[in-house]
Scaffold this active site. Structure first.
Site, mmCIF file in Angstrom:
data_model
loop_
_atom_site.group_PDB
_atom_site.id
_atom_site.type_symbol
_atom_site.label_atom_id
_atom_site.label_comp_id
_atom_site.label_asym_id
_atom_site.label_seq_id
_atom_site.Cartn_x
_atom_site.Cartn_y
_atom_site.Cartn_z
ATOM 1 N N LYS A 102 -5.273 1.392 13.836
ATOM 2 C CA LYS A 102 -4.850 2.558 14.625
ATOM 3 C C LYS A 102 -4.600 2.166 16.085
ATOM 4 C CE LYS A 102 -4.730 5.929 11.591
ATOM 5 N NZ LYS A 102 -3.407 6.388 11.114
ATOM 6 N N TYR A 146 -9.756 0.106 9.991
ATOM 7 C CA TYR A 146 -8.962 1.306 10.313
ATOM 8 C C TYR A 146 -8.780 1.441 11.833
ATOM 9 C CZ TYR A 146 -7.994 6.411 10.245
ATOM 10 O OH TYR A 146 -7.457 7.660 10.396
HETATM 11 N N1 LIG Z 1 -7.727 14.238 9.244
HETATM 12 C C1 LIG Z 1 -8.189 13.687 10.376
HETATM 13 O O1 LIG Z 1 -9.129 14.204 11.031
HETATM 14 C C2 LIG Z 1 -7.575 12.435 10.891
HETATM 15 C C3 LIG Z 1 -8.158 11.828 11.995
HETATM 16 C C4 LIG Z 1 -7.556 10.693 12.534
HETATM 17 C C5 LIG Z 1 -6.408 10.199 11.953
HETATM 18 N N2 LIG Z 1 -5.888 10.783 10.853
HETATM 19 C C6 LIG Z 1 -4.666 10.223 10.281
HETATM 20 O O2 LIG Z 1 -3.781 11.267 9.987
HETATM 21 C C7 LIG Z 1 -2.913 10.868 8.921
HETATM 22 C C8 LIG Z 1 -2.894 11.936 7.840
HETATM 23 O O3 LIG Z 1 -4.172 12.000 7.252
HETATM 24 P P1 LIG Z 1 -4.761 13.301 6.526
HETATM 25 O O4 LIG Z 1 -6.073 13.546 7.146
HETATM 26 O O5 LIG Z 1 -3.758 14.373 6.458
HETATM 27 O O6 LIG Z 1 -5.067 12.696 5.068
HETATM 28 P P2 LIG Z 1 -4.451 13.020 3.629
HETATM 29 O O7 LIG Z 1 -5.085 12.068 2.684
HETATM 30 O O8 LIG Z 1 -4.590 14.465 3.336
HETATM 31 O O9 LIG Z 1 -2.918 12.707 3.819
HETATM 32 C C9 LIG Z 1 -2.411 11.401 3.835
HETATM 33 C C10 LIG Z 1 -1.192 11.374 2.942
HETATM 34 O O10 LIG Z 1 -0.631 10.054 3.004
HETATM 35 C C11 LIG Z 1 -0.233 9.703 1.696
HETATM 36 N N3 LIG Z 1 -0.212 8.242 1.589
HETATM 37 C C12 LIG Z 1 -1.268 7.404 1.592
HETATM 38 N N4 LIG Z 1 -0.854 6.144 1.480
HETATM 39 C C13 LIG Z 1 0.494 6.173 1.408
HETATM 40 C C14 LIG Z 1 1.487 5.179 1.294
HETATM 41 N N5 LIG Z 1 1.170 3.879 1.213
HETATM 42 N N6 LIG Z 1 2.780 5.557 1.257
HETATM 43 C C15 LIG Z 1 3.129 6.877 1.339
HETATM 44 N N7 LIG Z 1 2.205 7.870 1.429
HETATM 45 C C16 LIG Z 1 0.914 7.513 1.478
HETATM 46 C C17 LIG Z 1 -1.260 10.341 0.790
HETATM 47 O O11 LIG Z 1 -0.785 10.478 -0.547
HETATM 48 C C18 LIG Z 1 -1.514 11.662 1.487
HETATM 49 O O12 LIG Z 1 -0.702 12.702 1.013
HETATM 50 C C19 LIG Z 1 -3.438 9.511 8.441
HETATM 51 O O13 LIG Z 1 -2.678 8.489 9.045
HETATM 52 C C20 LIG Z 1 -4.851 9.473 8.989
HETATM 53 O O14 LIG Z 1 -5.310 8.156 9.176
HETATM 54 C C21 LIG Z 1 -6.449 11.896 10.302
#
Ligand SMILES: NC(=O)c1ccc[n+]([C@@H]2O[C@H](COP(=O)([O-])OP(=O)(O)OC[C@H]3O[C@@H](n4cnc5c(N)ncnc54)[C@H](O)[C@@H]3O)[C@@H](O)[C@H]2O)c1
Length: 300
Positions: free
Chosen positions: A169, A165
């Site tokens: 990223k 990951y």
């Molecule tokens: N939440 C955090 O603290 C955090 C920290 C760093 C990075 N991120 C990044 O933020 C982004 C959003 O994450 P989140 O925390 O809201 O998680 P989340 O799981 O709530 O949302 C991610 C969404 O992406 C969708 N998804 C996954 N794979 C997919 C695909 N192949 N095609 C289309 N849709 C797809 C899922 O169905 C989900 O609705 C991600 O890229 C994650 O890596 C989040």
């Protein structure tokens, strides 16, 4: 100044839940027409359904906004194509692209399988390419675009159990650093975010008390500004989460210049290591030759 998205069209990958849903609702509230892409699978990349994207579209419509759903896996090129086509066929343009879809396959490197590596790169890196590559010709032609890539502090600083990951990223930042230069003359800005929010993704690794407090809604205002016409940044990385906002940058330390008539030895390096390894007065860079400050002075 008011941050408005009247007349703008946005596409957001993974907008069926978590952070992406919050961005979609806010941009729609501010006038954007939104393509809500989501695979509707689980947080590890399994399954799939139309339910998540449809639910967010319903929420936007019932609040008086305009949105369409786009189902499917953004790691497939054709999903990027159909998502962008949904924007163009419904509203004739695409102004904002947020690459947000993501999954986790956390495991120590010793136990990581090839599939754990490949699926993370497929969703985060290939998914970003698929979305951006389809959006790019439209943004170039209309001479306007705001792209936000979702990186992570795992990419900027690293995190135990996230070599797959974290590497994906960081790859997104490498992509941004070059694409920002290609987009500049077309008024296409490419920026990145390292968010921190309580979502189903972070629920797999963080305690409940943090998750309850770290609402995605704390992240959304920064994203809303970053993808707006008002924001001048191109090629910046911002962090947002739970009341903390800051910029992150790859910096270049002060340059030690030596006479090139003679090749220095490893011992010379050791003797001068304090100076060579110093970060005193480090500067953000526009590219490998020009500092951000020099670039801004010439172009802004
Ligand atoms: N939440 C955090 O603290 C955090 C920290 C760093 C990075 N991120 C990044 O933020 C982004 C959003 O994450 P989140 O925390 O809201 O998680 P989340 O799981 O709530 O949302 C991610 C969404 O992406 C969708 N998804 C996954 N794979 C997919 C695909 N192949 N095609 C289309 N849709 C797809 C899922 O169905 C989900 O609705 C991600 O890229 C994650 O890596 C989040």
């Amino acid at each position: 100044m008011t941050v408005s998205f009247e007349g703008r069209v946005a596409a957001i990958t993974g907008a069926g839940g978590g952070l992406g849903r919050s961005y979609a609702l806010e941009l729609a509230k501010r006038g954007a027409k939104v393509v809500v892409n989501d695979l509707g699978g689980d947080e590890f990349g399994g399954g799939g359904s139309n339910h998540m994207a449809n639910a967010v579209v319903d929420e936007i419509r019932s609040a008086g906004g305009e949105a369409v759903a786009n189902f499917g896996d953004i790691s497939k090129y054709e999903t990027g194509t159909s998502m962008v086509e949904a924007a163009i066929s419904n509203w004739g343009r695409l102004d904002v692209l947020i690459c947000n879809a993501g999954i986790l396959r956390d495991v120590s490197f010793a136990k990581m399988t090839e599939e754990d590596w490949d699926i993370i790169f497929a969703v985060h890196v290939k998914g970003m390419f698929n979305a951006c590559h389809n959006a790019w010709p439209h943004m170039r032609e209309q001479k306007y675009g705001r792209i936000m890539l979702t990186s992570s502090t795992s990419g900027t600083w690293g995190n135990f159990g996230q070599t797959n990951y974290g590497a994906a990223k960081t790859a997104m930042l490498g992509f941004m650093n070059s694409l920002k230069q290609e987009g500049e003359k077309y008024n296409i800005h490419v920026n990145a975010l390292t968010p921190a929010a309580g979502t189903r993704l972070t629920a797999t690794v963080l305690p409940d008390e943090w998750l309850d407090k770290a609402k995605p809604e704390f992240v959304t205002p920064l994203v809303t500004y970053l993808v707006s016409e008002n924001c001048p940044d191109n090629g910046s990385i911002y962090h947002a989460g739970m009341g903390r906002y800051h910029r992150t940058a790859l910096m270049r330390g002060p340059v030690t210049e030596v006479d090139t008539d003679e090749v220095k030895t490893a011992e010379w390096m050791e003797d001068n290591w304090d100076q060579i390894s110093s970060l005193d007065g480090a500067e953000a860079m526009w590219n490998g030759r020009v500092t951000q400050a020099e670039y801004d002075a010439q172009n802004k």
